[in-house]
Motif scaffolding. Structure first.
Motif, PDB file in Angstrom:
ATOM      1  N   PHE A 123      48.851  41.901  44.856  1.00 41.15           N
ATOM      2  CA  PHE A 123      47.707  42.461  45.566  1.00 41.15           C
ATOM      3  C   PHE A 123      47.160  41.400  46.505  1.00 41.15           C
ATOM      4  N   GLY A 124      47.012  41.743  47.789  1.00 37.11           N
ATOM      5  CA  GLY A 124      46.522  40.758  48.752  1.00 37.11           C
ATOM      6  C   GLY A 124      45.229  41.195  49.408  1.00 37.11           C
ATOM      7  N   LEU A 125      44.125  40.587  48.982  1.00 37.58           N
ATOM      8  CA  LEU A 125      42.813  40.862  49.564  1.00 37.58           C
ATOM      9  C   LEU A 125      42.236  39.577  50.166  1.00 37.58           C
ATOM     10  N   THR A 126      42.275  38.500  49.355  1.00 43.33           N
ATOM     11  CA  THR A 126      41.606  37.246  49.737  1.00 43.33           C
ATOM     12  C   THR A 126      42.235  36.610  50.977  1.00 43.33           C
ATOM     13  N   GLU A 127      41.373  36.114  51.835  1.00 47.66           N
ATOM     14  CA  GLU A 127      41.818  35.344  53.003  1.00 47.66           C
ATOM     15  C   GLU A 127      41.042  34.034  53.036  1.00 47.66           C
ATOM     16  N   ALA A 128      41.476  33.151  53.921  1.00 45.04           N
ATOM     17  CA  ALA A 128      40.817  31.851  54.007  1.00 45.04           C
ATOM     18  C   ALA A 128      39.313  32.016  54.240  1.00 45.04           C
ATOM     19  N   GLY A 129      38.939  33.002  55.065  1.00 41.71           N
ATOM     20  CA  GLY A 129      37.528  33.194  55.363  1.00 41.71           C
ATOM     21  C   GLY A 129      36.924  34.398  54.664  1.00 41.71           C
ATOM     22  N   ALA A 130      37.682  35.021  53.788  1.00 46.94           N
ATOM     23  CA  ALA A 130      37.193  36.210  53.085  1.00 46.94           C
ATOM     24  C   ALA A 130      37.482  36.066  51.600  1.00 46.94           C
ATOM     25  N   GLY A 131      36.595  35.392  50.889  1.00 47.43           N
ATOM     26  CA  GLY A 131      36.728  35.204  49.451  1.00 47.43           C
ATOM     27  C   GLY A 131      35.817  36.187  48.749  1.00 47.43           C
ATOM     28  N   SER A 132      34.692  35.694  48.244  1.00 48.76           N
ATOM     29  CA  SER A 132      33.723  36.606  47.628  1.00 48.76           C
ATOM     30  C   SER A 132      33.236  37.628  48.650  1.00 48.76           C
ATOM     31  N   ASP A 133      33.134  37.228  49.915  1.00 46.77           N
ATOM     32  CA  ASP A 133      32.759  38.177  50.968  1.00 46.77           C
ATOM     33  C   ASP A 133      34.022  38.818  51.533  1.00 46.77           C
ATOM     34  N   ALA A 134      34.547  39.768  50.772  1.00 43.67           N
ATOM     35  CA  ALA A 134      35.840  40.369  51.116  1.00 43.67           C
ATOM     36  C   ALA A 134      35.777  41.204  52.387  1.00 43.67           C
ATOM     37  N   SER A 135      34.570  41.480  52.864  1.00 46.91           N
ATOM     38  CA  SER A 135      34.471  42.318  54.067  1.00 46.91           C
ATOM     39  C   SER A 135      34.887  41.559  55.335  1.00 46.91           C
ATOM     40  N   MET A 136      35.002  40.240  55.239  1.00 46.66           N
ATOM     41  CA  MET A 136      35.344  39.434  56.423  1.00 46.66           C
ATOM     42  C   MET A 136      36.849  39.390  56.688  1.00 46.66           C
ATOM     43  N   GLN A 137      37.506  40.523  56.570  1.00 45.63           N
ATOM     44  CA  GLN A 137      38.964  40.589  56.737  1.00 45.63           C
ATOM     45  C   GLN A 137      39.379  40.266  58.171  1.00 45.63           C
ATOM     46  N   GLN A 138      40.299  39.325  58.315  1.00 46.37           N
ATOM     47  CA  GLN A 138      40.841  39.001  59.636  1.00 46.37           C
ATOM     48  C   GLN A 138      42.239  39.582  59.830  1.00 46.37           C
ATOM     49  N   THR A 139      42.909  39.874  58.728  1.00 47.32           N
ATOM     50  CA  THR A 139      44.229  40.499  58.857  1.00 47.32           C
ATOM     51  C   THR A 139      44.046  41.877  59.495  1.00 47.32           C
ATOM     52  N   LYS A 140      44.862  42.142  60.503  1.00 46.44           N
ATOM     53  CA  LYS A 140      44.714  43.404  61.243  1.00 46.44           C
ATOM     54  C   LYS A 140      45.943  44.277  61.056  1.00 46.44           C
ATOM     55  N   ALA A 141      45.714  45.580  61.047  1.00 45.39           N
ATOM     56  CA  ALA A 141      46.811  46.544  61.028  1.00 45.39           C
ATOM     57  C   ALA A 141      46.595  47.508  62.185  1.00 45.39           C
ATOM     58  N   ARG A 142      47.617  47.637  63.023  1.00 38.70           N
ATOM     59  CA  ARG A 142      47.498  48.479  64.216  1.00 38.70           C
ATOM     60  C   ARG A 142      48.549  49.583  64.123  1.00 38.70           C
ATOM     61  N   ARG A 143      48.105  50.805  64.334  1.00 40.74           N
ATOM     62  CA  ARG A 143      49.042  51.934  64.311  1.00 40.74           C
ATOM     63  C   ARG A 143      49.914  51.889  65.554  1.00 40.74           C
ATOM     64  N   ASP A 144      51.212  52.046  65.351  1.00 38.27           N
ATOM     65  CA  ASP A 144      52.143  52.043  66.486  1.00 38.27           C
ATOM     66  C   ASP A 144      53.211  53.093  66.204  1.00 38.27           C
ATOM     67  N   GLY A 145      52.995  54.291  66.742  1.00 41.15           N
ATOM     68  CA  GLY A 145      53.936  55.386  66.492  1.00 41.15           C
ATOM     69  C   GLY A 145      53.966  55.739  65.014  1.00 41.15           C
ATOM     70  N   ASP A 146      55.152  55.684  64.420  1.00 36.00           N
ATOM     71  CA  ASP A 146      55.289  56.009  63.003  1.00 36.00           C
ATOM     72  C   ASP A 146      55.103  54.783  62.105  1.00 36.00           C
ATOM     73  N   ASP A 147      54.654  53.703  62.707  1.00 36.86           N
ATOM     74  CA  ASP A 147      54.507  52.462  61.939  1.00 36.86           C
ATOM     75  C   ASP A 147      53.065  51.935  62.001  1.00 36.86           C
ATOM     76  N   TYR A 148      52.808  50.988  61.108  1.00 32.23           N
ATOM     77  CA  TYR A 148      51.662  50.093  61.271  1.00 32.23           C
ATOM     78  C   TYR A 148      52.227  48.691  61.494  1.00 32.23           C
ATOM     79  N   VAL A 149      51.519  47.919  62.296  1.00 30.52           N
ATOM     80  CA  VAL A 149      51.942  46.543  62.538  1.00 30.52           C
ATOM     81  C   VAL A 149      50.840  45.618  62.025  1.00 30.52           C
ATOM     82  N   LEU A 150      51.215  44.765  61.069  1.00 29.87           N
ATOM     83  CA  LEU A 150      50.239  43.874  60.422  1.00 29.87           C
ATOM     84  C   LEU A 150      50.348  42.458  60.976  1.00 29.87           C
ATOM     85  N   ASN A 151      49.182  41.844  61.205  1.00 31.15           N
ATOM     86  CA  ASN A 151      49.135  40.438  61.605  1.00 31.15           C
ATOM     87  C   ASN A 151      48.003  39.744  60.863  1.00 31.15           C
ATOM     88  N   GLY A 152      48.312  38.560  60.324  1.00 31.58           N
ATOM     89  CA  GLY A 152      47.289  37.807  59.618  1.00 31.58           C
ATOM     90  C   GLY A 152      47.876  37.098  58.420  1.00 31.58           C
TER      91      GLY A 152
END
Lengths: 380, 264
Positions: A123-152
């Motif tokens: 399970f991947g939630l935590t980021e360098a800048g999003a620990g207890s404050d999980a809302s600070m997600q920097q990882t992005k997912a962008r819809r592209d046709g039939d896919d999502y493209v994740l970066n982060g």
């Protein structure tokens, strides 16, 4: 009200205890010392159903409940908290959200191999800048046709590298804040997905903890878990349930240290007496035994509330908070009862003490648990 | 193949307490387990079933109602059915009464192979298995360390202190298992849940077997064994230690002592 375990839960405990004693305990010291992931134990766990305890049989699970799962984590943690971490992350944090929020197709596809132990989850939630404050997600997912493209990138991810299936939380629409966060099922071989550096930890060293890196990682749109924007809610509900297992882990670590000390203080002699004959030892063990039993009742209550279909957040947070403190407190005091031998690696106390600390930190720190409890108690 | 495994629930300790009046075991308060040799018998049956999946394993236990959990454990390991032979009339049985009771139940069941443990860790008689075979008129092989089914016969490797014996028996027959026969598997999580939710333990009382047994052979009253006295052995006094002897002198000294006591 009857506090006795049902017959089936009592027999389950007997199974877990003998399995942990014979299969897990003998490896605990070595996997800590060498920071080795115990793949052979995980395979055996799958064979006997330990990888899918609280899920229905129709998805490959064992048909058990949360209490059956908590008992397993408790018994395993008595001997090896690292192994318990592997099972808890797999069960609560990966299979849990798929079962809770997945479509029927996703459940049919992903749950059977996970629950039979053929595949491992993370399970991947935590980021360098999003620990207890999980809302600070920097990882992005962008819809592209039939896919999502994740970066982060995600950090501190349990089972990373060994897991086949990852639940990944990412921002799909930053303008919506928490409601712009979504959850995805990412397979290990997804293009653009790689495992970063492995962390060196204080404890639970046999479990793997690494960074996850997503560079234009492409996954099918069908792997969106729930609807777009539900990811934060899914993550929080996943953690609510996961806390029962983590609480059971803190409890089990405390029980393990306590049992070691009961045994040791009956054998160790100083000043012509077994040290268990000194009142300080007796008072220490009486106090710790009482605290352990109180925490155990709270863990089981949280599990039973969930199994009864009632709101359990208050109890799971209370249990995690108190069991986190219990594990650290009891292992420290039990180490003290062992004196110099407690500080030596030949005895398991120093490992237990190092392992215990994580319970106060992961899946919501003790401070976050108090925030949740205060909120639930309507303290403002 | 229809396999029946007979098991006994025994106290999980060497510190058994005895009822001073009847000289029988007090089981309350002592954790109970499936007798180790019997558990090896269960495992052997499960392996035979894995090799021949249409086989069916029935596990049979004579004991008080709390022996139910031993049968649940056997079910959780993978046995198909369980029967608990339980009635106050069966209580206090010696090996003769026990084997009479179990044989009476077996007469009501179809079987190709019956497996019992060699002996129980509480009584240590090793008599019940062979007696059951005699009651049923079956060929028997005790002390089985390895078994193999070949068509209508079973090949058994019997273990003795100084040798092995490999023999073939026609089915149906009875085998008594050593713990070495097979290391028992763990129960599985789903196995335990099924053992309580989906499978059931049939309880057979006296009425269930009355027509296949002479009731004079049941329970304490049907037991010809009379326990004169039960006691816990006391440690003997310290032995004699012979020091600083060469090998030859040591042999001489030991043989001399044995002669002195007419042992050799």
């Amino acid at each position: 009200m009857d506090f006795a375990l049902s017959k089936e839960h009592a027999l389950l405990r007997q199974l877990y205890a003998s399995f942990a004693e014979n299969e897990i305990k003998p490896l605990a010291e070595e996997i800590d010392e060498t920071e080795r992931f115990p793949a052979e134990t995980v395979a055996k766990c799958g064979q006997y159903g330990f990888m899918g305890v609280p899920f229905p049989k129709k998805y490959g699970g064992q048909g058990g409940d949360t209490l059956a799962y908590a008992l397993m984590i408790e018994e395993i943690s008595r001997h090896c908290a690292a192994t318990a971490t592997i099972l808890a992350a797999h069960t609560s944090l990966c299979a849990g959200p798929i079962f809770m929020a997945g479509s029927e197709e996703q459940k049919q596809k992903y749950l059977p191999p996970l629950l039979r132990g053929e595949k491992l989850g993370a399970f991947g939630l935590t980021e360098a800048g999003a620990g207890s404050d999980a809302s600070m997600q920097q990882t992005k997912a962008r819809r592209d046709g039939d896919d999502y493209v994740l970066n982060g990138a995600k950090i501190f991810i349990t089972n990373a590298g060994y897991a086949d299936i990852y639940i990944i939380i990412a921002m799909t629409d930053k303008s919506k804040g928490n409601r712009g966060i979504s959850a995805f099922i990412v397979e290990r071989d997804a293009p653009g997905f790689s495992i970063g550096k492995k962390e060196k930890k204080m404890g639970i060293k046999g479990s793997s903890t690494c960074e996850l890196i997503f560079e234009d990682c492409r996954i099918p749109a069908a792997n969106l878990l729930g609807a777009e924007g539900q990811g934060f809610k899914i993550a929080m509900r996943t953690l609510d349930a996961g806390r029962i297992g983590v609480a059971a882990q803190g409890l089990g670590i405390a029980v393990g240290a306590f049992e070691e000390s009961r045994k040791y203080t009956r054998e160790r002699k100083q000043f012509g007496k077994r040290i268990a004959q000194f009142q300080n030892t007796q008072f220490e063990l009486a106090d710790m035994g009482s605290r352990i039993e109180a925490c155990r009742l709270l863990v089981y209550k949280a599990a039973c509330e969930k199994d009864a279909g009632r709101e359990f957040n208050l109890y799971s947070s209370m249990a995690k908070y108190l069991c986190g403190g219990l594990g650290s407190d009891v292992t420290r005091r039990c180490l003290q009862l062992h004196g110099g031998y407690g500080y030596i690696r030949e005895y398991p106390l120093e490992r237990m003490m190092r392992d215990a600390k994580i319970i106060e930190i992961y899946e919501g720190t003790s401070e976050i648990q108090k925030v949740i409890v205060a909120g639930q108690l309507n303290v403002k | 193949m229809k396999i029946i495994v007979c098991i006994k629930q025994v106290p999980d300790t060497t510190e058994v307490r005895l009822d001073p009046v009847t000289n029988t075991l007090i089981r309350d308060g002592v954790p109970s387990i499936i007798n180790p040799d019997d558990k090896a018998g269960i495992e052997a049956a499960l392996r035979l079933k894995e090799a021949a999946p249409d086989s069916e394993i029935t596990v049979l236990c004579m004991g008080p109602p709390q022996a139910d959990v031993a049968l649940r454990e056997a079910l959780a390991m993978g046995c198909d059915q369980a029967i608990l032979l339980s009635d106050r009339a069966f209580g206090g049985a010696d090996t003769w009464a026990t084997s009479s009771t179990i044989a009476a139940a077996l007469k009501k069941l179809p079987y190709d192979l019956i497996i019992t443990g060699r002996q129980a860790i509480d009584g240590d008689t090793a008599q019940v298995g062979p007696q059951i075979a005699e009651h049923l008129g079956l060929p028997q092989a005790s002390y089985a360390e390895a078994i193999r089914v070949e068509g209508k016969r079973v090949i058994v490797k019997r273990q003795f202190e100084d040798r092995y014996q490999i023999i073939a028996l026609p089915l149906p027959c009875l085998i008594t298992a050593l713990a070495e026969l097979a290391t028992p598997r763990y129960m599985s999580v789903a196995g335990i849940l099924d053992a309580y939710r989906e499978k059931r333990v049939q309880v057979w009382d006296l009425a269930a077997i009355r027509d296949t047994v002479d009731t004079a052979n049941l329970g304490l009253k049907g037991s010809p064994t009379r326990v004169k006295k039960s006691f816990t052995k006391q440690a003997k006094g310290a032995g004699q230690v012979l020091r600083d002897l060469s090998a030859d002198e040591a042999v001489e000294a030991i043989v001399g002592k044995l002669r002195e006591k007419f042992i050799i």
